[in-house]
Design a protein around this motif. Structure first.
Motif, PDB file in Angstrom:
ATOM      1  N   ALA A 101      -9.758  16.116 -12.265  1.00 57.68           N
ATOM      2  CA  ALA A 101     -10.619  15.825 -13.407  1.00 57.68           C
ATOM      3  C   ALA A 101     -10.737  14.317 -13.575  1.00 57.68           C
ATOM      4  O   ALA A 101     -11.778  13.796 -13.953  1.00 57.68           O
ATOM      5  CB  ALA A 101     -10.028  16.467 -14.660  1.00 57.68           C
ATOM      6  N   VAL A 102      -9.625  13.626 -13.292  1.00 50.55           N
ATOM      7  CA  VAL A 102      -9.598  12.163 -13.412  1.00 50.55           C
ATOM      8  C   VAL A 102      -8.833  11.602 -12.232  1.00 50.55           C
ATOM      9  O   VAL A 102      -7.808  12.160 -11.837  1.00 50.55           O
ATOM     10  CB  VAL A 102      -8.865  11.735 -14.716  1.00 50.55           C
ATOM     11  N   THR A 103      -9.329  10.508 -11.654  1.00 51.02           N
ATOM     12  CA  THR A 103      -8.559   9.840 -10.596  1.00 51.02           C
ATOM     13  C   THR A 103      -8.203   8.436 -11.060  1.00 51.02           C
ATOM     14  O   THR A 103      -9.024   7.746 -11.663  1.00 51.02           O
ATOM     15  CB  THR A 103      -9.353   9.745  -9.282  1.00 51.02           C
ATOM     16  N   LEU A 104      -6.967   8.041 -10.794  1.00 56.92           N
ATOM     17  CA  LEU A 104      -6.512   6.702 -11.164  1.00 56.92           C
ATOM     18  C   LEU A 104      -6.010   6.002  -9.914  1.00 56.92           C
ATOM     19  O   LEU A 104      -5.060   6.463  -9.282  1.00 56.92           O
ATOM     20  CB  LEU A 104      -5.392   6.789 -12.205  1.00 56.92           C
ATOM     21  N   LEU A 105      -6.641   4.906  -9.547  1.00 58.05           N
ATOM     22  CA  LEU A 105      -6.259   4.187  -8.342  1.00 58.05           C
ATOM     23  C   LEU A 105      -5.277   3.090  -8.704  1.00 58.05           C
ATOM     24  O   LEU A 105      -5.604   2.205  -9.504  1.00 58.05           O
ATOM     25  CB  LEU A 105      -7.513   3.583  -7.687  1.00 58.05           C
ATOM     26  N   GLU A 138       6.428   1.111  -5.629  1.00 54.60           N
ATOM     27  CA  GLU A 138       7.164   2.358  -5.851  1.00 54.60           C
ATOM     28  C   GLU A 138       6.345   3.530  -5.340  1.00 54.60           C
ATOM     29  O   GLU A 138       6.825   4.628  -5.191  1.00 54.60           O
ATOM     30  CB  GLU A 138       7.399   2.563  -7.350  1.00 54.60           C
ATOM     31  N   ALA A 139       5.050   3.254  -5.140  1.00 56.17           N
ATOM     32  CA  ALA A 139       4.144   4.361  -4.844  1.00 56.17           C
ATOM     33  C   ALA A 139       4.545   5.100  -3.599  1.00 56.17           C
ATOM     34  O   ALA A 139       4.892   4.511  -2.599  1.00 56.17           O
ATOM     35  CB  ALA A 139       2.747   3.823  -4.662  1.00 56.17           C
ATOM     36  N   GLY A 140       4.503   6.373  -3.685  1.00 59.40           N
ATOM     37  CA  GLY A 140       4.701   7.195  -2.506  1.00 59.40           C
ATOM     38  C   GLY A 140       3.424   7.960  -2.305  1.00 59.40           C
ATOM     39  O   GLY A 140       2.340   7.388  -2.363  1.00 59.40           O
ATOM     40  N   ARG A 141       3.557   9.221  -2.138  1.00 57.88           N
ATOM     41  CA  ARG A 141       2.359  10.034  -1.994  1.00 57.88           C
ATOM     42  C   ARG A 141       1.674  10.190  -3.344  1.00 57.88           C
ATOM     43  O   ARG A 141       2.158   9.709  -4.356  1.00 57.88           O
ATOM     44  CB  ARG A 141       2.750  11.404  -1.442  1.00 57.88           C
ATOM     45  N   GLY A 163       0.850  -1.192   0.000  1.00 60.63           N
ATOM     46  CA  GLY A 163       0.000   0.000   0.000  1.00 60.63           C
ATOM     47  C   GLY A 163       0.883   1.237   0.000  1.00 60.63           C
ATOM     48  O   GLY A 163       1.916   1.286  -0.661  1.00 60.63           O
ATOM     49  N   ARG A 164       0.460   2.264   0.738  1.00 59.40           N
ATOM     50  CA  ARG A 164       1.358   3.425   0.917  1.00 59.40           C
ATOM     51  C   ARG A 164       2.417   3.008   1.912  1.00 59.40           C
ATOM     52  O   ARG A 164       2.107   2.769   3.083  1.00 59.40           O
ATOM     53  CB  ARG A 164       0.579   4.603   1.485  1.00 59.40           C
ATOM     54  N   PRO A 165       3.683   2.930   1.505  1.00 57.12           N
ATOM     55  CA  PRO A 165       4.728   2.499   2.447  1.00 57.12           C
ATOM     56  C   PRO A 165       4.815   3.430   3.658  1.00 57.12           C
ATOM     57  O   PRO A 165       4.399   4.588   3.595  1.00 57.12           O
ATOM     58  CB  PRO A 165       6.005   2.565   1.605  1.00 57.12           C
ATOM     59  N   GLY A 166       5.361   2.932   4.746  1.00 58.95           N
ATOM     60  CA  GLY A 166       5.471   3.765   5.952  1.00 58.95           C
ATOM     61  C   GLY A 166       6.202   3.049   7.072  1.00 58.95           C
ATOM     62  O   GLY A 166       6.841   2.009   6.858  1.00 58.95           O
ATOM     63  N   ILE A 211      -2.182   5.158  -4.757  1.00 65.14           N
ATOM     64  CA  ILE A 211      -2.451   3.764  -4.407  1.00 65.14           C
ATOM     65  C   ILE A 211      -3.481   3.675  -3.286  1.00 65.14           C
ATOM     66  O   ILE A 211      -4.008   2.612  -2.988  1.00 65.14           O
ATOM     67  CB  ILE A 211      -1.130   3.057  -4.019  1.00 65.14           C
ATOM     68  N   CYS A 212      -3.731   4.822  -2.649  1.00 63.20           N
ATOM     69  CA  CYS A 212      -4.629   4.847  -1.501  1.00 63.20           C
ATOM     70  C   CYS A 212      -5.949   5.496  -1.933  1.00 63.20           C
ATOM     71  O   CYS A 212      -6.013   6.698  -2.179  1.00 63.20           O
ATOM     72  CB  CYS A 212      -3.967   5.641  -0.382  1.00 63.20           C
ATOM     73  N   ALA A 213      -7.001   4.683  -2.002  1.00 56.76           N
ATOM     74  CA  ALA A 213      -8.280   5.172  -2.539  1.00 56.76           C
ATOM     75  C   ALA A 213      -8.812   6.356  -1.741  1.00 56.76           C
ATOM     76  O   ALA A 213      -9.380   7.292  -2.314  1.00 56.76           O
ATOM     77  CB  ALA A 213      -9.295   4.034  -2.534  1.00 56.76           C
ATOM     78  N   GLU A 214      -8.590   6.345  -0.430  1.00 59.05           N
ATOM     79  CA  GLU A 214      -9.140   7.424   0.411  1.00 59.05           C
ATOM     80  C   GLU A 214      -8.553   8.790   0.062  1.00 59.05           C
ATOM     81  O   GLU A 214      -9.138   9.819   0.397  1.00 59.05           O
ATOM     82  CB  GLU A 214      -8.856   7.155   1.904  1.00 59.05           C
ATOM     83  N   GLU A 215      -7.402   8.808  -0.568  1.00 59.88           N
ATOM     84  CA  GLU A 215      -6.754  10.083  -0.880  1.00 59.88           C
ATOM     85  C   GLU A 215      -7.315  10.720  -2.152  1.00 59.88           C
ATOM     86  O   GLU A 215      -7.077  11.893  -2.423  1.00 59.88           O
ATOM     87  CB  GLU A 215      -5.246   9.889  -1.054  1.00 59.88           C
ATOM     88  N   LEU A 216      -8.015   9.923  -2.946  1.00 60.59           N
ATOM     89  CA  LEU A 216      -8.477  10.444  -4.235  1.00 60.59           C
ATOM     90  C   LEU A 216      -9.501  11.549  -4.001  1.00 60.59           C
ATOM     91  O   LEU A 216     -10.489  11.353  -3.292  1.00 60.59           O
ATOM     92  CB  LEU A 216      -9.065   9.315  -5.091  1.00 60.59           C
TER      93      LEU A 216
END
Ligand SMILES: Cc1ncc(C[n+]2csc(CCOP(=O)(O)OP(=O)(O)O)c2C)c(N)n1
Ligand SMILES: [Mg+2]
Length: 503
Positions: free
Chosen positions: A243-247, A195-198, A159-162, A231-236
């Motif tokens: 205009a467009v969100t890509l999960l 690789e996903a970050g913010r 997911g979102r690394p941390g 990668i985090c749906a809640e952030e969209l």
């Protein structure tokens, strides 16, 4: 440890179980400050070939371990003692979470049978870490350590690394358990590397007068539509309405986007108004920087310093930087050419990360591409947050050149004469402006104190010469203390949010 020839009776200390579990998870680097009850864990890790880097403060250790996570894709470990040791590492955990970098913190804690009795350095560590981590837990037994470490590593990179925290009571460290009772997870579980970050924002000009944008800037200012990838749906949809969100994982999403672009090639019209405005802006920025860089008056300004440094930087070097003006102006002049070769105060704007990040980059570089250099460009205030890590740099003889851009202050300072006048008749605590630091501090002597090379620099010629020598000298780390005009500042900015926090 009592190792019997009969494997079924082989017994392992908790320290060795931890080390084996980390090795099984392919953890290669551990940073920390040892003491009761974690010294045995560092020794056990080293015995298995995990690199152990002893730091001078847990905060810097946690920054370093998180940078290893960013650079290698596997979390680094920060090993800390109970109570204050763990509390010092919270800064690194928060910073890792904000940057979405994987990090494992392992903290020793009170013996279980002393809990609530006021044991030495007793503190509610698992609870304290909840706010600073994605996962915070204490294994229920020595036997449970491997599965908890596996879970911590997995959560740190999925997911979102941390950051993840694993609490180890002191009695676990030395207690022994039968190796056969230690189940599962001593073999690595295949971990997906994100690789996903913010969030990643792509600006798509909606109107012909759009000028590019960034996430924190109100979109009406830039007049463009935005595509958000996360990668985090809640952030969209958070902050700015896209205009467009890509999960999805940015790697996978980018690959899919590129495949699609291959099928239906598209290019933004090169002669559009928006593109032309952008090119004009880049040109005028460059001209303004050049003009400032060409100034020959002394003391130097930021642009002159960075212009000379940029000319000499090896293309494959890591650039680490922190400070306010130092980092912000440095970002516009000092180039990095390879991916993941720039580390700075980042998303959280954390001062104090520089030397830890530089140490992490140097340790990884030593293993993966010997000869590669790390240039750590520090404001004089930023350097002070973890300046004693220079001893760590010298102890491990790391290929780091620290460059302190010294303006005698935070954002700005005063020259020595003004300072002297100011404190002549009054106590400095009542009259010295809060952003002032002692003028002409000889930071290079910190490096010399530990056997590295120190340079004090006041002119472009001295800067050129000392950086050349530092780059040629592969036998010792260096620190170049560059004096600049204390009132030097950035070129004029169009957007108030770039400077509003500066005096
Ligand atoms: C942990 C932390 N403490 C304090 C700050 C506030 N702060 C922002 S930049 C900065 C230092 C800027 O001075 P310096 O590093 O000398 O860079 P300069 O702007 O003078 O070039 C400070 C203290 C912060 N961002 N992070
Ligand atoms: Mg400064």
């Amino acid at each position: 440890m009592s190792e019997s020839s009969n494997r079924s009776e082989e017994r392992l200390s908790g320290a060795k179980v931890i080390a084996r579990a980390l090795q099984a998870q392919n953890v290669q680097y551990m940073f920390g400050v040892v003491g009761i009850p974690v010294t045995e864990i560092a020794l056990a890790a080293q015995e298995l070939g995990i690199r152990y880097i002893g730091m001078r403060n847990e905060q810097a250790a946690s920054y370093a371990a998180s940078a290893v996570g960013y650079l290698t894709g596997r979390p680094g470990v920060c090993l800390v003692v109970s109570g204050p040791g763990l509390i010092h590492a919270l800064g690194g955990m928060a910073n890792a979470n904000m940057n979405c970098w994987p990090l494992i913190v392992i903290g020793g804690s009170s013996e279980r049978n002393q809990e609530t009795m006021g044991d030495f350095q007793e503190f509610p560590q698992v609870e304290a870490c909840r706010l600073y981590s994605k996962f915070s837990a204490r294994p229920s037994s020595i036997e449970a350590i491997p599965s908890v470490i596996e879970k911590a590593v997995r959560i740190s990179i999925y997911g979102r690394p941390g950051a993840c925290y694993v609490d180890v009571p002191a009695d676990f460290v030395t207690l022994h358990a039968n190796v056969n009772s230690i189940k599962c997870c001593l073999c690595p579980r295949r971990a997906q590397y994100q690789e996903a970050g913010r969030t990643v924002w792509i600006a798509v000009p909606a109107h012909s007068h759009g000028q590019g944008c960034r996430s924190r800037q109100p979109s009406e200012l830039c007049g463009c539509s935005q595509v958000q990838i996360d990668i985090c749906a809640e952030e969209l949809g958070n902050n700015v309405k896209p205009a467009v969100t890509l999960l999805g994982d940015i790697n996978a999403v980018t690959k899919q986007l590129l495949e699609q672009f291959d099928k239906t090639p598209w290019q933004y019209p090169p002669e559009s108004k928006w593109w032309n405005i952008l090119k004009e802006k880049m040109k005028s920025n460059e001209a303004a920087s050049k003009e400032l860089a060409s100034k020959t008056s002394l003391p130097m300004n930021y642009y002159t310093v960075f212009h000379h440094v940029q000319k000499q930087l090896p293309k494959d070097c890591f650039v680490v930087s922190e400070g306010a003006n130092t980092m912000d102006i440095g970002r516009t002049v000092l180039q990095n050419y390879l991916p993941r070769h720039r580390l700075d105060a980042g998303t959280f704007g954390t001062m104090g990360v520089g030397l830890g990040f530089a140490i992490a980059a140097a340790v990884v570089a030593k293993d993966r591409s010997p000869g590669q250099r790390v240039i750590c460009v520090e404001g004089d205030s930023a350097f002070g947050f973890s300046g004693m890590e220079v001893e760590t740099i010298c102890r491990y003889n790391l290929p780091i050149i620290v460059l302190v851009v010294n303006n005698n202050g935070i954002y700005q300072g005063f020259d020595a004469d003004t300072w002297k006048e100011m404190v002549k008749f009054q106590d400095a605590v009542t009259v010295a402006p809060p952003m002032c630091l002692l003028p002409n501090s000889r930071y290079e002597q910190v490096m010399a104190a530990f056997g590295g090379k120190g340079y004090f620099v006041q002119t472009p010629e001295e800067l050129h010469r000392s950086l050349k020598q530092a780059l040629e000298d592969t036998t010792a780390p260096s620190l170049i203390n560059v004096m600049i005009e204390p009132q030097s500042t950035r070129k004029a900015q169009d957007f108030h949010w770039l400077t509003r926090s500066n005096m």
